[in-house]
Scaffold this motif. Structure first.
Motif, PDB file in Angstrom:
ATOM      1  N   TRP A  95       0.741  -1.338   0.081  1.00  0.00           N
ATOM      2  CA  TRP A  95       0.041   0.012  -0.167  1.00  0.00           C
ATOM      3  C   TRP A  95       0.774   1.321   0.018  1.00  0.00           C
ATOM      4  O   TRP A  95       0.456   2.448  -0.621  1.00  0.00           O
ATOM      5  N   TYR A  96       1.803   1.241   0.733  1.00  0.00           N
ATOM      6  CA  TYR A  96       2.764   2.550   0.692  1.00  0.00           C
ATOM      7  C   TYR A  96       3.888   2.497  -0.318  1.00  0.00           C
ATOM      8  O   TYR A  96       4.688   3.576  -0.270  1.00  0.00           O
ATOM      9  N   ASP A  97       3.829   1.462  -1.078  1.00  0.00           N
ATOM     10  CA  ASP A  97       5.012   1.529  -2.122  1.00  0.00           C
ATOM     11  C   ASP A  97       4.563   2.468  -3.428  1.00  0.00           C
ATOM     12  O   ASP A  97       4.504   2.097  -4.331  1.00  0.00           O
ATOM     13  N   THR A  98       4.292   3.833  -3.066  1.00  0.00           N
ATOM     14  CA  THR A  98       3.887   4.551  -3.876  1.00  0.00           C
ATOM     15  C   THR A  98       4.861   5.589  -4.306  1.00  0.00           C
ATOM     16  O   THR A  98       5.265   6.500  -3.734  1.00  0.00           O
ATOM     17  N   PRO A  99       5.469   5.548  -5.757  1.00  0.00           N
ATOM     18  CA  PRO A  99       6.451   6.279  -6.137  1.00  0.00           C
ATOM     19  C   PRO A  99       5.718   7.824  -6.512  1.00  0.00           C
ATOM     20  O   PRO A  99       6.784   8.862  -6.176  1.00  0.00           O
ATOM     21  N   GLY A 100       4.515   7.858  -6.634  1.00  0.00           N
ATOM     22  CA  GLY A 100       4.216   9.273  -6.850  1.00  0.00           C
ATOM     23  C   GLY A 100       4.461   9.931  -8.273  1.00  0.00           C
ATOM     24  O   GLY A 100       4.852   9.232  -8.919  1.00  0.00           O
ATOM     25  N   GLY A 101       4.485  11.362  -8.093  1.00  0.00           N
ATOM     26  CA  GLY A 101       5.199  12.010  -9.212  1.00  0.00           C
ATOM     27  C   GLY A 101       4.051  12.315 -10.431  1.00  0.00           C
ATOM     28  O   GLY A 101       4.562  12.557 -11.508  1.00  0.00           O
ATOM     29  N   TYR A 102       2.771  12.298 -10.000  1.00  0.00           N
ATOM     30  CA  TYR A 102       1.697  12.759 -11.058  1.00  0.00           C
ATOM     31  C   TYR A 102       0.494  13.480 -10.448  1.00  0.00           C
ATOM     32  O   TYR A 102       0.319  13.296  -9.155  1.00  0.00           O
ATOM     33  N   ARG A 103      -0.455  14.009 -11.220  1.00  0.00           N
ATOM     34  CA  ARG A 103      -1.462  14.815 -10.772  1.00  0.00           C
ATOM     35  C   ARG A 103      -2.820  14.012 -11.072  1.00  0.00           C
ATOM     36  O   ARG A 103      -2.733  13.086 -12.376  1.00  0.00           O
ATOM     37  N   VAL A 104      -3.877  13.994 -10.447  1.00  0.00           N
ATOM     38  CA  VAL A 104      -5.049  13.481 -10.918  1.00  0.00           C
ATOM     39  C   VAL A 104      -6.299  14.246 -10.505  1.00  0.00           C
ATOM     40  O   VAL A 104      -6.278  14.743  -9.425  1.00  0.00           O
ATOM     41  N   ASP A 105      -7.214  14.286 -11.524  1.00  0.00           N
ATOM     42  CA  ASP A 105      -8.468  14.902 -11.313  1.00  0.00           C
ATOM     43  C   ASP A 105      -9.454  13.789 -10.644  1.00  0.00           C
ATOM     44  O   ASP A 105      -9.964  12.981 -11.351  1.00  0.00           O
ATOM     45  N   LEU A 106      -9.508  13.955  -9.384  1.00  0.00           N
ATOM     46  CA  LEU A 106     -10.065  12.574  -8.771  1.00  0.00           C
ATOM     47  C   LEU A 106     -11.605  12.666  -8.708  1.00  0.00           C
ATOM     48  O   LEU A 106     -12.227  11.383  -9.058  1.00  0.00           O
ATOM     49  N   ARG A 107     -12.221  13.757  -8.993  1.00  0.00           N
ATOM     50  CA  ARG A 107     -13.664  13.473  -9.353  1.00  0.00           C
ATOM     51  C   ARG A 107     -13.999  12.965 -10.620  1.00  0.00           C
ATOM     52  O   ARG A 107     -14.772  12.091 -10.887  1.00  0.00           O
ATOM     53  N   ALA A 108     -13.241  13.307 -11.755  1.00  0.00           N
ATOM     54  CA  ALA A 108     -13.406  12.938 -13.052  1.00  0.00           C
ATOM     55  C   ALA A 108     -12.929  11.211 -13.093  1.00  0.00           C
ATOM     56  O   ALA A 108     -13.596  10.548 -13.661  1.00  0.00           O
ATOM     57  N   ARG A 109     -12.010  10.897 -12.245  1.00  0.00           N
ATOM     58  CA  ARG A 109     -11.734   9.732 -12.204  1.00  0.00           C
ATOM     59  C   ARG A 109     -12.462   8.798 -11.382  1.00  0.00           C
ATOM     60  O   ARG A 109     -12.577   7.529 -11.978  1.00  0.00           O
ATOM     61  N   LEU A 110     -13.256   9.236 -10.638  1.00  0.00           N
ATOM     62  CA  LEU A 110     -14.543   8.346 -10.082  1.00  0.00           C
ATOM     63  C   LEU A 110     -15.480   8.020 -10.838  1.00  0.00           C
ATOM     64  O   LEU A 110     -15.886   6.849 -11.031  1.00  0.00           O
ATOM     65  N   LEU A 111     -15.947   8.982 -11.942  1.00  0.00           N
ATOM     66  CA  LEU A 111     -16.638   8.588 -12.880  1.00  0.00           C
ATOM     67  C   LEU A 111     -15.969   7.593 -14.019  1.00  0.00           C
ATOM     68  O   LEU A 111     -16.720   6.715 -14.337  1.00  0.00           O
ATOM     69  N   GLU A 112     -14.772   7.925 -14.161  1.00  0.00           N
ATOM     70  CA  GLU A 112     -14.041   7.053 -15.085  1.00  0.00           C
ATOM     71  C   GLU A 112     -14.139   5.659 -14.555  1.00  0.00           C
ATOM     72  O   GLU A 112     -14.402   4.654 -15.268  1.00  0.00           O
ATOM     73  N   LEU A 113     -13.990   5.346 -13.186  1.00  0.00           N
ATOM     74  CA  LEU A 113     -13.831   4.018 -12.479  1.00  0.00           C
ATOM     75  C   LEU A 113     -15.348   3.675 -12.646  1.00  0.00           C
ATOM     76  O   LEU A 113     -15.465   2.284 -13.111  1.00  0.00           O
ATOM     77  N   PHE A 114     -16.461   4.236 -12.418  1.00  0.00           N
ATOM     78  CA  PHE A 114     -17.737   3.761 -12.486  1.00  0.00           C
ATOM     79  C   PHE A 114     -18.108   3.152 -13.813  1.00  0.00           C
ATOM     80  O   PHE A 114     -18.633   2.224 -14.096  1.00  0.00           O
ATOM     81  N   ASP A 115     -17.583   4.112 -14.867  1.00  0.00           N
ATOM     82  CA  ASP A 115     -17.671   3.751 -16.064  1.00  0.00           C
ATOM     83  C   ASP A 115     -17.248   2.420 -16.437  1.00  0.00           C
ATOM     84  O   ASP A 115     -17.796   1.401 -17.048  1.00  0.00           O
ATOM     85  N   ALA A 116     -16.194   2.382 -16.361  1.00  0.00           N
ATOM     86  CA  ALA A 116     -15.334   1.019 -16.481  1.00  0.00           C
ATOM     87  C   ALA A 116     -16.046  -0.085 -15.716  1.00  0.00           C
ATOM     88  O   ALA A 116     -16.167  -1.000 -16.359  1.00  0.00           O
ATOM     89  N   ALA A 117     -16.211   0.142 -14.350  1.00  0.00           N
ATOM     90  CA  ALA A 117     -16.944  -0.831 -13.551  1.00  0.00           C
ATOM     91  C   ALA A 117     -18.174  -1.669 -14.138  1.00  0.00           C
ATOM     92  O   ALA A 117     -18.377  -2.806 -14.597  1.00  0.00           O
ATOM     93  N   GLU A 118     -18.897  -0.511 -14.756  1.00  0.00           N
ATOM     94  CA  GLU A 118     -20.260  -0.859 -15.470  1.00  0.00           C
ATOM     95  C   GLU A 118     -19.816  -1.712 -16.733  1.00  0.00           C
ATOM     96  O   GLU A 118     -20.609  -2.602 -17.260  1.00  0.00           O
ATOM     97  N   ARG A 119     -18.952  -1.211 -17.684  1.00  0.00           N
ATOM     98  CA  ARG A 119     -18.793  -1.989 -18.809  1.00  0.00           C
ATOM     99  C   ARG A 119     -18.317  -3.563 -18.561  1.00  0.00           C
ATOM    100  O   ARG A 119     -18.601  -4.380 -19.504  1.00  0.00           O
ATOM    101  N   HIS A 120     -17.507  -3.641 -17.348  1.00  0.00           N
ATOM    102  CA  HIS A 120     -17.397  -5.131 -17.165  1.00  0.00           C
ATOM    103  C   HIS A 120     -18.005  -5.803 -16.077  1.00  0.00           C
ATOM    104  O   HIS A 120     -17.419  -6.642 -15.781  1.00  0.00           O
TER     105      HIS A 120
END
Length: 467
Positions: A136-161
């Motif tokens: 869990w803590y083995d996170t190299p980081g070094g990037y940015r994320v739009d978490l609200r958009a990513r949440l919708l992206e996750l739900f879209d992907a979950a529903e597809r599969h």
């Protein structure tokens, strides 16, 4: 009055009971027919799977989204989960970051979430980054994320599969520690403990409205007010009920507002010997079953979960470190606020980063014998306690995490034959006692080496779904 058919001190020696009268022996309650214990402990919404096979994605779905990382491509991750037989993912949806309305030093958390910079525990002056050989803590980081958009992206992907989602929050346990900025943690930490559940409840209300408006309501399998309330920076779940505040009250309010959804909170170590202490308001028994056993014995010997221990590392831990391990002073520490934001200590980060994984596993295998039966029985008794409480309350039961405990990233004890056997024992006990959903193992997820054991995961998921 004397009955001639009753023998006794004064009865005639020739008096006998009629041959037609049966002779009954009391054999205890086990002699009575039992109800089907494998039937679900409580009803589940008709549109959801009648068994949940859960893969634990926690906060890693956004903290391990670095280029080439396990969650860089959410659609591919969901496709792989479905191919392995999973139908459910469990995540930290970060409701406080996205929907609390809080700010720190004038910066709204919602703005921070729009370009959340992931750092992990940060770079070590000795090289690499802190937590690089932990789970869990083995996170190299070094990037940015739009978490609200990513949440919708996750739900879209979950529903597809064909996947459903368990929503939870790890925010008062560790999620903010992965951000580069301390704003997220400082904002939620400034909220008085007595008010934190109300903040969570209000944030969930807004998030559920957001997901509903986006058309994703039927993909929500379960809503947890917070993950492991007993191991987080939160008051006891039942506190404040007499004053109309607290976690149990918020769960009841959310259930009333959203009667079509299952709403609860999870316990890291439910009171298995006193389950009457669990608040009645929970809409599901989402409890975790870890049996540390031999792992706990080793952790105590090496004093790895403490902080500020004099003489750390002790001789036992030193004997398990790699030959090139720096001293703790040479290795350094992550930023101080990150340890305030998480339940994991600097001693564990140092120890797991510099353990010889083979030496660690060898000790566990050599000393497992005396713990084997105890660990099996502990898993079994805890699963049954959870299921029986759920059946009594008429709610679904879920084992959202289990089965041994927190091991080094490259340790294989839990992924190996011993760990798999204990997991199978827990899964089959859960199925036999009507548990609705369960993980195969907390480590069976894209960000852990166990994900590569496709054959075992496919086989166990098929066994769960066949029931």
């Amino acid at each position: 009055m004397t009955d001639a058919n009753v023998t006794g001190p004064n009865a005639s020696a020739t008096t006998t009971a009629p041959e037609s009268a049966p002779t009954a022996r009391y054999l205890g309650s086990g002699a009575a027919p039992a109800a089907d214990a494998s039937a679900l402990t409580g009803p589940v919404p008709a549109h959801l799977p009648q068994r949940l096979t859960i893969t634990l994605w926690d906060f890693s779905w956004y903290t391990h989204a670095e280029p080439g990382g396990p969650f860089a491509d959410l659609d591919a991750a969901c496709a792989k989960a479905a191919a392995l037989g999973y139908n459910t993912i469990r995540i930290c949806a970060a409701p406080l970051l996205l929907f609390s309305g809080l700010a720190h030093e004038g910066r709204p958390l919602a703005d921070l979430a729009g370009a959340l910079e992931i750092e992990g525990l940060g770079a070590s002056p000795h090289g690499g980054f802190f937590g690089q050989r932990t789970r869990w803590y083995d996170t190299p980081g070094g990037y940015r994320v739009d978490l609200r958009a990513r949440l919708l992206e996750l739900f879209d992907a979950a529903e597809r599969h064909g996947l459903v989602v368990i929503l939870a929050s790890w925010e008062y346990q560790q999620s903010p520690a992965y951000a580069r900025s301390s704003d997220w943690f400082e904002a939620i930490d400034a909220v008085p403990p007595a008010d934190r559940y109300a903040l969570l409840g209000a944030s969930w209300s807004r998030m559920l409205d957001f997901l509903t408006e986006a058309g994703h309501r039927d993909t929500i399998a379960l809503v947890e007010l917070h993950n492991e309330v007993d191991f987080s920076i939160l008051p006891p779940l039942g506190d404040g009920a007499e004053s109309g505040i607290g976690g149990a009250i918020e769960i009841a309010r959310l259930r009333q507002e959203h009667p079509d959804l299952l709403v609860t909170a999870s316990y890291g170590k439910p009171p298995h010997l006193a389950m009457h202490q669990v608040p009645d308001e929970l809409g599901a028994a989402q409890f975790h079953v870890y049996s540390y056993g031999v792992l706990d014995a080793l952790q105590k010997l090496v004093d790895i979960r403490s902080e500020g221990s004099e003489g750390f590392p002790n001789a036992m831990l030193a004997s398990l470190l790699t030959a090139d391990a720096p001293t703790p002073a040479e290795y350094g520490r992550a930023a101080a606020w990150k340890y305030r934001a998480t339940v994991v200590t600097d001693q564990m980060i140092y120890g797991y980063d510099w353990l010889d994984a083979d030496a660690w596993d060898t000790w566990l295998y050599q000393n497992y014998g005396p713990y084997r039966e105890v660990m099996q029985r502990e898993i079994e008794s805890r699963v049954i306690a959870i299921a029986e409480w759920a059946r009594w309350r008429g709610v679904p039961a879920v084992v959202g995490e289990g089965w041994i405990g927190y091991t080094p990233l490259h340790g294989t004890f839990e992924e190996g034959p011993v760990g798999r056997a204990l997991a199978e024992h827990g899964i089959r006990t859960a199925l036999d006692h009507g548990v609705w959903g369960m993980v195969l193992c907390s480590n069976a997820a894209p960000h852990h080496p166990m994900w590569a054991d496709e054959k075992w995961q496919t086989r166990m998921n098929a066994e769960i779904l066949a029931r």
